[in-house]
Design a protein around this motif. Structure first.
Motif, PDB file in Angstrom:
ATOM      1  N   VAL A 184       0.839  -1.201   0.000  1.00  0.00           N
ATOM      2  CA  VAL A 184       0.000   0.000   0.000  1.00  0.00           C
ATOM      3  C   VAL A 184       0.871   1.247   0.000  1.00  0.00           C
ATOM      4  O   VAL A 184       0.591   2.228  -0.706  1.00  0.00           O
ATOM      5  CB  VAL A 184      -0.959   0.001   1.212  1.00  0.00           C
ATOM      6  CG1 VAL A 184      -1.682   1.331   1.329  1.00  0.00           C
ATOM      7  CG2 VAL A 184      -1.959  -1.139   1.088  1.00  0.00           C
ATOM      8  N   MET A 193       0.708   4.141  -2.879  1.00  0.00           N
ATOM      9  CA  MET A 193       0.287   5.504  -2.573  1.00  0.00           C
ATOM     10  C   MET A 193       1.315   6.547  -3.020  1.00  0.00           C
ATOM     11  O   MET A 193       0.978   7.714  -3.163  1.00  0.00           O
ATOM     12  CB  MET A 193      -0.036   5.662  -1.090  1.00  0.00           C
ATOM     13  CG  MET A 193       1.117   5.445  -0.154  1.00  0.00           C
ATOM     14  SD  MET A 193       0.596   5.369   1.588  1.00  0.00           S
ATOM     15  CE  MET A 193       0.436   7.109   1.980  1.00  0.00           C
ATOM     16  N   VAL A 201      -5.341   7.088  -7.076  1.00  0.00           N
ATOM     17  CA  VAL A 201      -6.412   6.276  -6.496  1.00  0.00           C
ATOM     18  C   VAL A 201      -5.873   4.872  -6.297  1.00  0.00           C
ATOM     19  O   VAL A 201      -5.095   4.374  -7.112  1.00  0.00           O
ATOM     20  CB  VAL A 201      -7.654   6.221  -7.425  1.00  0.00           C
ATOM     21  CG1 VAL A 201      -8.745   5.341  -6.837  1.00  0.00           C
ATOM     22  CG2 VAL A 201      -8.189   7.613  -7.701  1.00  0.00           C
ATOM     23  N   LEU A 202      -6.295   4.230  -5.204  1.00  0.00           N
ATOM     24  CA  LEU A 202      -5.949   2.833  -4.985  1.00  0.00           C
ATOM     25  C   LEU A 202      -7.232   2.043  -4.766  1.00  0.00           C
ATOM     26  O   LEU A 202      -8.099   2.447  -3.985  1.00  0.00           O
ATOM     27  CB  LEU A 202      -5.031   2.680  -3.763  1.00  0.00           C
ATOM     28  CG  LEU A 202      -4.661   1.231  -3.396  1.00  0.00           C
ATOM     29  CD1 LEU A 202      -3.904   0.552  -4.529  1.00  0.00           C
ATOM     30  CD2 LEU A 202      -3.854   1.183  -2.107  1.00  0.00           C
ATOM     31  N   ILE A 203      -7.334   0.907  -5.477  1.00  0.00           N
ATOM     32  CA  ILE A 203      -8.482   0.016  -5.340  1.00  0.00           C
ATOM     33  C   ILE A 203      -7.946  -1.358  -4.949  1.00  0.00           C
ATOM     34  O   ILE A 203      -7.053  -1.896  -5.614  1.00  0.00           O
ATOM     35  CB  ILE A 203      -9.279  -0.108  -6.648  1.00  0.00           C
ATOM     36  CG1 ILE A 203      -9.664   1.275  -7.186  1.00  0.00           C
ATOM     37  CG2 ILE A 203     -10.515  -0.958  -6.449  1.00  0.00           C
ATOM     38  CD1 ILE A 203     -10.208   1.239  -8.602  1.00  0.00           C
ATOM     39  N   SER A 204      -8.494  -1.910  -3.881  1.00  0.00           N
ATOM     40  CA  SER A 204      -8.094  -3.253  -3.470  1.00  0.00           C
ATOM     41  C   SER A 204      -9.306  -4.167  -3.482  1.00  0.00           C
ATOM     42  O   SER A 204     -10.455  -3.718  -3.407  1.00  0.00           O
ATOM     43  CB  SER A 204      -7.483  -3.230  -2.068  1.00  0.00           C
ATOM     44  OG  SER A 204      -8.473  -2.937  -1.092  1.00  0.00           O
ATOM     45  N   ILE A 254      -4.837   0.961   6.187  1.00  0.00           N
ATOM     46  CA  ILE A 254      -5.405   2.239   5.745  1.00  0.00           C
ATOM     47  C   ILE A 254      -5.474   3.212   6.915  1.00  0.00           C
ATOM     48  O   ILE A 254      -5.149   4.399   6.789  1.00  0.00           O
ATOM     49  CB  ILE A 254      -6.802   2.031   5.121  1.00  0.00           C
ATOM     50  CG1 ILE A 254      -6.725   1.089   3.921  1.00  0.00           C
ATOM     51  CG2 ILE A 254      -7.403   3.378   4.707  1.00  0.00           C
ATOM     52  CD1 ILE A 254      -5.741   1.470   2.860  1.00  0.00           C
ATOM     53  N   GLU A 301      -8.915   7.297   2.514  1.00  0.00           N
ATOM     54  CA  GLU A 301      -7.848   8.002   1.807  1.00  0.00           C
ATOM     55  C   GLU A 301      -6.519   7.787   2.515  1.00  0.00           C
ATOM     56  O   GLU A 301      -6.460   7.594   3.730  1.00  0.00           O
ATOM     57  CB  GLU A 301      -8.167   9.484   1.686  1.00  0.00           C
ATOM     58  CG  GLU A 301      -8.622  10.167   2.949  1.00  0.00           C
ATOM     59  CD  GLU A 301      -9.295  11.498   2.644  1.00  0.00           C
ATOM     60  OE1 GLU A 301      -8.565  12.476   2.403  1.00  0.00           O
ATOM     61  OE2 GLU A 301     -10.558  11.546   2.630  1.00  0.00           O
ATOM     62  N   LEU A 302      -5.480   7.801   1.722  1.00  0.00           N
ATOM     63  CA  LEU A 302      -4.112   7.654   2.209  1.00  0.00           C
ATOM     64  C   LEU A 302      -3.436   9.011   2.113  1.00  0.00           C
ATOM     65  O   LEU A 302      -3.454   9.644   1.047  1.00  0.00           O
ATOM     66  CB  LEU A 302      -3.372   6.619   1.357  1.00  0.00           C
ATOM     67  CG  LEU A 302      -4.044   5.238   1.332  1.00  0.00           C
ATOM     68  CD1 LEU A 302      -3.641   4.456   0.089  1.00  0.00           C
ATOM     69  CD2 LEU A 302      -3.693   4.459   2.585  1.00  0.00           C
ATOM     70  N   TYR A 340      -9.041   5.976  -1.608  1.00  0.00           N
ATOM     71  CA  TYR A 340      -8.967   4.516  -1.490  1.00  0.00           C
ATOM     72  C   TYR A 340     -10.363   3.901  -1.521  1.00  0.00           C
ATOM     73  O   TYR A 340     -11.286   4.371  -0.837  1.00  0.00           O
ATOM     74  CB  TYR A 340      -8.268   4.134  -0.185  1.00  0.00           C
ATOM     75  CG  TYR A 340      -8.363   2.659   0.130  1.00  0.00           C
ATOM     76  CD1 TYR A 340      -7.591   1.727  -0.552  1.00  0.00           C
ATOM     77  CD2 TYR A 340      -9.250   2.185   1.108  1.00  0.00           C
ATOM     78  CE1 TYR A 340      -7.697   0.367  -0.281  1.00  0.00           C
ATOM     79  CE2 TYR A 340      -9.359   0.832   1.392  1.00  0.00           C
ATOM     80  CZ  TYR A 340      -8.573  -0.067   0.687  1.00  0.00           C
ATOM     81  OH  TYR A 340      -8.684  -1.412   0.946  1.00  0.00           O
ATOM     82  N   GLY A 346     -11.936   0.080  -1.007  1.00  0.00           N
ATOM     83  CA  GLY A 346     -11.693  -1.313  -0.647  1.00  0.00           C
ATOM     84  C   GLY A 346     -12.912  -2.160  -0.947  1.00  0.00           C
ATOM     85  O   GLY A 346     -13.967  -2.017  -0.319  1.00  0.00           O
TER      86      GLY A 346
END
Length: 431
Positions: A252, A256, A261-264, A280, A303-304, A314, A316
């Motif tokens: 992660v 970042m 944007v991060l999608i897990s 997170i 958010e990160l 973020y 999830g």
């Protein structure tokens, strides 16, 4: 637990702030994009027409361009002394009582101010005798008005007019417009960088061998990439992360630094080996966790921001493949379009229609439900939908067989055959 509508509103509000303060459009990088590659990209500046459209007066009909000052009443005779066709304009002069043969799209000579449709002349009676190398006469069979059937210069677009504006999501019709204006390149916002990662010791990348029965293929990452393929984004795949706190934290943290944007997928539930929510909260914050929706309850929006100039939003998603699809369609994709800089009117909206249910549906109140079904039309053209009898979220073949979601409100219960329901056709079937 937040409702689906409340979560959608909260995400939209947060992205409004993101676009206004964290990453405003006027500070974003701009790319020059070839027109043929520009579909679904977002315009970063207005586009002005380099000339009038039409560039000159054009004929809207096949017929005759009649000289200024001519009598246009029924029964009048006009001498035809030339011809104007598309790509080859008539260069001579005409006097009152004269005209030239003209075709649709051809330039109207400056000395003419009216187009007579050939159907409103005796053309059909005399066409076999016409020698185009010599002047000939036609007779009007219907009274005409000055300026009839002329597409006036600049009537559609004036030179310098903004034909497309910043925030426009370029579509095939826009490409047609720009091509007609001779514009081969456009300025678009640089695509957002979207990271995707999957978590789980049981996951194996497609293409590799399953070594024991406890392993399964990682279907969520290919599914996400396919769902997101039409957006103006760059996808970075961070692979499969094992169920380990340190390795999850490292993955992660790497994402970042690179992404907007991060999608897990998976790792956001309450199991002993679900570490993403912990990570997170360590590297940022969770804005919302769990939504009153089925499938997809353990959804995370956060958010990160630790040691970053701007936050990385973020999303999830649960590990269940169906939950991934529902969460992506209802939350992630609309959010990415909003983040992309597309104006409100250019952000795609889910298509919803009403349909008659052809079998009974079971549902418990408490969560908004997305059930898989097959939408069709009866002989009269009315929409009808059949719901699959079994709605367990692990049934991946069933999702492939379906063509829509039947959307049932949070507080609704069972629905009997013949009732009207709301249906969302799958977007990949009507793009």
């Amino acid at each position: 637990m937040i409702t689906m509508e409340e979560l959608q509103a909260a995400i939209k509000l947060r992205i409004n702030d993101y676009n206004d303060m964290d990453f405003p459009l006027h500070k974003r990088a701009v790319n020059i994009c070839d027109l043929l590659d520009s579909r679904n990209h977002i315009l970063a500046q207005d586009i002005a027409s380099p000339f009038d459209v039409p560039r000159q007066n054009l004929s809207a009909m096949d017929g005759y361009a009649i000289a200024k000052g001519s009598e246009l009443s029924e029964g009048k005779t006009i001498e035809i002394i030339g011809e104007s066709q598309a790509g080859s304009a008539y260069a001579g002069e005409t006097k009152a009582g004269q005209g030239v043969r003209i075709f649709t799209g051809a330039v109207v000579p400056d000395c003419c101010d009216t187009i007579i449709m050939q159907e409103n002349t005796n053309f059909a009676d005399i066409k076999a005798t016409i020698d185009k190398t010599q002047p000939y006469s036609i007779t009007l069979t219907q009274t005409a008005e000055t300026n009839d059937n002329i597409r006036a210069q600049g009537e559609e677009v004036e030179s310098g007019e903004a034909v497309l504006k910043i925030g426009k999501r370029i579509n095939p019709a826009d490409i047609s417009l720009l091509a007609n204006l001779g514009i081969s390149e456009v300025s678009v916002f640089q695509p957002l960088v979207v990271g995707v990662l999957a978590t789980g010791d049981e996951l194996v990348a497609i293409g590799d061998e399953l070594e024991h029965l406890a392993q399964i293929y990682n279907s969520n990452t290919p599914t996400l990439k396919s769902l997101l393929s039409g957006l103006p984004i760059i996808i970075r795949d961070y692979g499969i992360i094992p169920d380990d706190l340190d390795k999850t934290t490292a993955a992660v943290n790497e994402a970042m630094q690179d992404c907007d944007v991060l999608i897990s997928t998976a790792g956001v539930s309450v199991g002993d080996y679900d570490f993403l929510t912990t990570v997170i909260e360590t590297l940022g914050q969770i804005n919302h966790y769990k939504v009153a929706m089925k499938p997809g309850k353990p959804f995370v929006f956060g958010e990160l921001n630790k040691n970053l100039d701007k936050p990385v939003l973020y999303f999830g998603l649960p590990g269940n493949p169906l939950s991934t699809v529902v969460g992506a369609l209802q939350f992630v994709i609309p959010a990415l379009w909003q983040m992309s800089g597309a104006s409100v009117s250019e952000q795609p909206m889910p298509l919803t229609i009403n349909a008659k249910l052809t079998n009974d549906i079971k549902k418990f109140p408490g969560r908004k439900d997305f059930q898989r079904g097959v939408l069709s039309q009866d002989e009269a053209g009315h929409y009808q939908v059949e719901c699959f009898s079994s709605q367990q979220s692990h049934r991946i073949k069933q999702l492939s067989r379906a063509n829509c979601f039947i959307v049932l409100d949070k507080d609704s219960g069972n629905v009997v055959s013949g009732g009207e329901v709301t249906v969302q056709p799958f977007p990949w079937l009507h793009r």
